[in-house]
Design a protein around this motif. Structure first.
Motif, short mmCIF file in Angstrom:
data_model
loop_
_atom_site.label_atom_id
_atom_site.label_comp_id
_atom_site.label_asym_id
_atom_site.label_seq_id
_atom_site.Cartn_x
_atom_site.Cartn_y
_atom_site.Cartn_z
N ALA A 197 68.44 84.80 72.09
CA ALA A 197 69.89 84.89 72.25
C ALA A 197 70.28 86.18 72.96
CB ALA A 197 70.58 84.78 70.90
N THR A 198 69.63 87.28 72.60
CA THR A 198 69.91 88.56 73.25
C THR A 198 69.50 88.51 74.71
OG1 THR A 198 69.56 89.72 71.15
CG2 THR A 198 69.46 91.04 73.17
N ASN B 21 78.75 85.63 60.77
CA ASN B 21 77.64 85.32 61.68
C ASN B 21 76.97 86.63 62.09
OD1 ASN B 21 75.89 84.29 63.55
ND2 ASN B 21 77.43 83.25 64.78
N THR B 22 76.25 87.20 61.15
CA THR B 22 75.67 88.53 61.35
C THR B 22 74.62 88.56 62.47
OG1 THR B 22 74.12 88.12 59.55
CG2 THR B 22 76.16 89.29 59.00
N ALA B 23 73.94 87.44 62.69
CA ALA B 23 72.95 87.41 63.77
C ALA B 23 73.63 87.60 65.12
CB ALA B 23 72.18 86.09 63.74
N ARG C 248 74.71 91.20 65.65
CA ARG C 248 73.59 92.05 66.09
C ARG C 248 73.30 91.86 67.58
NH1 ARG C 248 71.66 90.54 60.95
NH2 ARG C 248 70.30 88.95 61.84
N VAL C 249 73.43 90.63 68.08
CA VAL C 249 73.23 90.39 69.51
C VAL C 249 74.23 91.20 70.32
CG1 VAL C 249 73.42 88.67 71.35
CG2 VAL C 249 72.17 88.11 69.27
N LEU D 118 82.84 96.95 69.12
CA LEU D 118 83.79 96.22 68.29
C LEU D 118 85.20 96.68 68.65
CD1 LEU D 118 84.40 94.28 65.95
CD2 LEU D 118 84.14 96.23 64.40
N GLU D 119 86.02 95.76 69.15
CA GLU D 119 87.38 96.12 69.57
C GLU D 119 88.44 95.60 68.60
OE1 GLU D 119 87.12 96.67 74.37
OE2 GLU D 119 88.05 94.85 73.61
#
Length: 198
Positions: free
Chosen positions: A114-115, A142-144, A147-148, A156-157
């Motif tokens: 994904a990254t 959706n912590t995964a 992290r991506v 983070l805005e």
């Protein structure tokens, strides 16, 4: 300002392990293997697909333009010739802004795909299409995906507390908005990686 370019029918991006290409109608069965799963679409705010929905969506995406607000460019993501996920660019309101998104089959989770794919999406958005700002909207649970976004250097805005109801479970969810500017992405790309390893 984003550039007007020819229709992206031949979009193809290669990374170290992946090929991102414009979707084809015959990708419908592959997309159904993750889009049909409740655990995958939970954070996509939609019900699981049926085979009919998969065929309709893919047929639409094959010919969908990518010129105006709301237009999407959906790319199939291949690993060793097998379609294992998808990447998305969506033209957002406001000149030069684009939303990115992705989904992968759970069988390939935990491998950094994904990254890798999202990094290619950013390069495509800023390089080929000339967008000024890219952002991702992510369910806080959706912590995964959080992290991506962080690995990609997105900041983070916004944190929109309980701003939408997830159709899958009826829960009021909190949305996080991560974003990066083209200039920041370019600066990060040019910065050499420094390692403490001998």
């Amino acid at each position: 300002m984003s550039r007007d370019v020819a229709e992206p029918t031949a979009v193809m991006v290669r990374t170290e392990r992946l090929l991102l290409r414009r979707v084809r109608e015959d990708d419908a069965d592959d997309f159904l293997t993750w889009r049909g799963r409740p655990d995958v679409v939970r954070y996509m705010y939609q019900p699981p697909w049926t085979a009919e929905v998969a065929r309709e969506k893919l047929a639409s995406w094959v010919t969908h333009p990518f010129r105006a607000t709301g237009d999407v460019l959906v790319l199939a993501v291949e690993l060793d010739g097998v379609v294992v996920g998808e990447g998305l660019l969506k033209r957002a309101p406001g000149e030069g802004q684009v939303e990115i998104g992705y989904a992968f089959h759970p069988d390939v989770a935990g491998r950094g795909l994904a990254t890798e794919a999202s990094g290619a999406l950013l390069a495509l958005a800023f390089g080929r299409f000339g967008f000024h700002r890219a952002f991702a909207r992510i369910d806080a649970e959706n912590t995964a995906s959080v992290r991506v976004a962080q690995r990609l250097g997105m900041r983070l805005e916004a944190r929109l507390v309980e701003n939408d109801v997830r159709p899958a479970d009826g829960v009021w969810s909190t949305e996080l908005v991560y974003a990066v500017l083209a200039s920041e992405h370019e600066a990060r790309r040019r910065t050499p990686v420094v390692s403490d390893a001998p």
